[in-house]
Design an enzyme around this catalytic site. Structure first.
Site, short mmCIF file in Angstrom:
data_model
loop_
_atom_site.label_atom_id
_atom_site.label_comp_id
_atom_site.label_asym_id
_atom_site.label_seq_id
_atom_site.Cartn_x
_atom_site.Cartn_y
_atom_site.Cartn_z
N HIS A 110 0.83 -1.20 0.00
CA HIS A 110 0.00 0.00 0.00
C HIS A 110 0.87 1.26 0.00
CE1 HIS A 110 -3.27 2.73 1.29
NE2 HIS A 110 -2.34 3.25 2.07
N GLU A 111 1.91 1.29 0.84
CA GLU A 111 2.79 2.46 0.89
C GLU A 111 3.57 2.62 -0.40
OE1 GLU A 111 2.48 4.53 3.25
OE2 GLU A 111 1.11 3.19 4.34
N HIS B 248 1.66 4.67 -2.78
CA HIS B 248 1.85 6.11 -2.62
C HIS B 248 3.11 6.56 -3.36
CE1 HIS B 248 -1.45 6.72 0.07
NE2 HIS B 248 -0.97 5.91 1.01
N GLU C 49 -5.55 7.33 -0.91
CA GLU C 49 -5.62 6.06 -0.19
C GLU C 49 -6.24 4.97 -1.05
OE1 GLU C 49 -4.23 5.38 2.73
OE2 GLU C 49 -3.45 7.43 2.62
N ASP D 259 -4.45 1.52 -2.26
CA ASP D 259 -5.09 0.21 -2.09
C ASP D 259 -5.20 -0.51 -3.43
OD1 ASP D 259 -5.34 0.50 0.60
OD2 ASP D 259 -7.48 0.93 0.61
#
Length: 452
Positions: free
Chosen positions: A307-308, A311, A388, A392
């Site tokens: 997930h990070e 980003h 976010e 995801d």
């Protein structure tokens, strides 16, 4: 103050009514949102199906009661603040307090800087007293209604109020003097200098965060070799992210489970709190009883890292930094324009030509630019939630949909906040989608993938 002759002539009385209208609309809207959330809580008497395996009914009930308590207090707080703010504006509270500060120093004292320090002291005392209706309503009514009584005796609140007034002056007095000095020295375009200084400081923070801020939380170390290292390395290798930029924070006291990405180029890093690891990566004998069993499995941690990495791959750090700098620039430009509007000072009760610097900061930031700040806050929160979802989606693309879903549920189970939110309330207040929204989004991604 100078350069006030550039504004067109505006009737101060009309400006006052406009400020009052903005105040009413803003507070009523916040109360409506809180009421919607309260009604959502009242209707959510059963644990959501997605979370029934991890949250006991009695724990859910306590979280629901706390949320009801919080929303009713939120509405009361905004109602009281609306009434008092209307009175302050309409009856000229700020000129009265300014005259009181001037009289305190005596007529010979004409230096605006020292009058501003006394003004801020009196305002701090007033704000402390202003909190009493909300505090009394909370302690005397809501805590009895919802059964959430605190054990702190009444005299402790009095002591805390007095202490907060004293401690606040240690910060507010030099800040007030600094603001007056800077505005006097730089002149009309002081607000642009503030923006430049803020922009430079935020850029420096990227460099200094690992060395100044993180040590306050704990000790940052590279991810040690082992099974977790191999799982995280697998997902990092699939995206080209260097493992030398993945770190663990050995926290001192925080119980909050978190991981985040920040920085760019050679400064980029993914930081994982040890509270996110199962049993903090330690033996059960080394933990407190309430810490045993908390945290994620290795594959779940790898899903959070995926997930990070979303980003990072989507450039969210750059985009968020640019958005915040543009937002603050617009805020400063609007602030500067309104700060130099003489009719604004007359609207709140000052005589023509009397424009105290520190009062200008308060009335512009608190009242005049509220419409822009409200709209900007809504758009920024919407964009953060969009980031976010994108992260995801990236984790789903890497094949970590199920581990991420189970990780989200486990993190929620470790902290147990109330999971049900009104959609409109969440849009205006949440930086992240709710746990139920993220689980539903992952399910939708799985469904879409199954049909392809």
């Amino acid at each position: 103050m100078v350069f006030y002759d550039t504004w067109p002539k505006i009737d101060p009385q009309h400006l006052l009514w406009l400020l009052l209208a903005v105040l009413v609309v803003d507070h009523i809207w916040e109360m409506i949102l809180a009421k919607r959330q309260q009604l959502t809580c009242l209707g959510a008497s059963v644990v959501p199906e997605e979370l029934r395996a991890v949250i006991p009914p009695e724990v859910y009930h306590r979280a629901r009661v706390y949320e009801l308590h919080k929303m009713e207090l939120f509405m009361w707080k905004h109602g009281v603040d609306l009434v008092l703010s209307l009175i302050e504006l309409f009856f000229g509270f700020y000129p009265f307090l300014w005259d009181l500060a001037t009289d305190t120093l005596g007529r010979p004292a004409k230096d605006e800087m020292w009058i501003s320090v006394i003004f801020v002291l009196y305002l701090t005392i007033y704000i402390t007293v202003r909190c009493l209706p909300v505090l009394l309503y909370d302690k005397c009514i809501l805590e009895l209604r919802y059964g959430t009584q605190s054990r702190m005796p009444c005299y402790m609140y009095v002591c805390m109020g007095l202490l907060s007034i004293v401690l606040a002056q240690l910060v507010l007095a030099p800040v007030t003097m600094g603001i007056v000095f800077v505005v006097r020295t730089i002149g009309y375009f002081f607000f642009l200098y503030f923006w430049v200084i803020w922009a430079i400081c935020t850029l420096l923070l990227v460099f200094l965060l690992p060395y100044l801020c993180i040590p306050c939380i704990g000790r940052q170390v590279p991810l040690p070799d082992g099974p977790l290292y191999q799982d995280v390395k697998r997902v990092c290798d699939s995206t080209g992210f260097p493992m030398t930029r993945v770190f663990i924070i050995r926290t001192r006291s925080t119980q909050y489970s978190n991981a985040y990405f920040y920085g760019s180029c050679c400064l980029k890093r993914i930081v994982i709190f040890d509270t996110l690891l199962y049993n903090k990566g330690l033996q059960a004998s080394e933990l407190q009883p309430h810490e045993v069993g908390r945290g994620l499995t290795n594959i779940q941690v790898a899903a959070v890292v995926a997930h990070e990495l979303g980003h990072w791959k989507n450039g969210h750090f750059y985009k968020a930094t640019a958005i915040m700098k543009v937002h603050f620039l617009i805020t400063m430009i609007l602030f500067g324009l309104l700060f130099h509007c003489p009719q604004l000072y007359e609207a709140v009760g000052f005589e023509a030509g009397v424009c105290p610097i520190i009062v200008g900061f308060i009335i512009v930031l608190r009242f005049a630019i509220t419409p822009y700040l409200t709209l900007a806050n809504f758009l920024i929160l919407w964009n953060l939630r969009r980031f976010e979802y994108a992260a995801d989606r990236f984790a789903h693309f890497l094949g970590y949909s199920m581990p991420l879903r189970s990780a989200l549920i486990k993190i929620y189970a470790d902290h147990m906040s109330f999971p049900v939110y009104d959609k409109c309330y969440a849009r205006w207040h949440h930086t992240h989608p709710t746990i139920l929204q993220r689980l539903a989004y992952q399910q939708r991604l799985d469904n879409d993938a199954a049909y392809k």
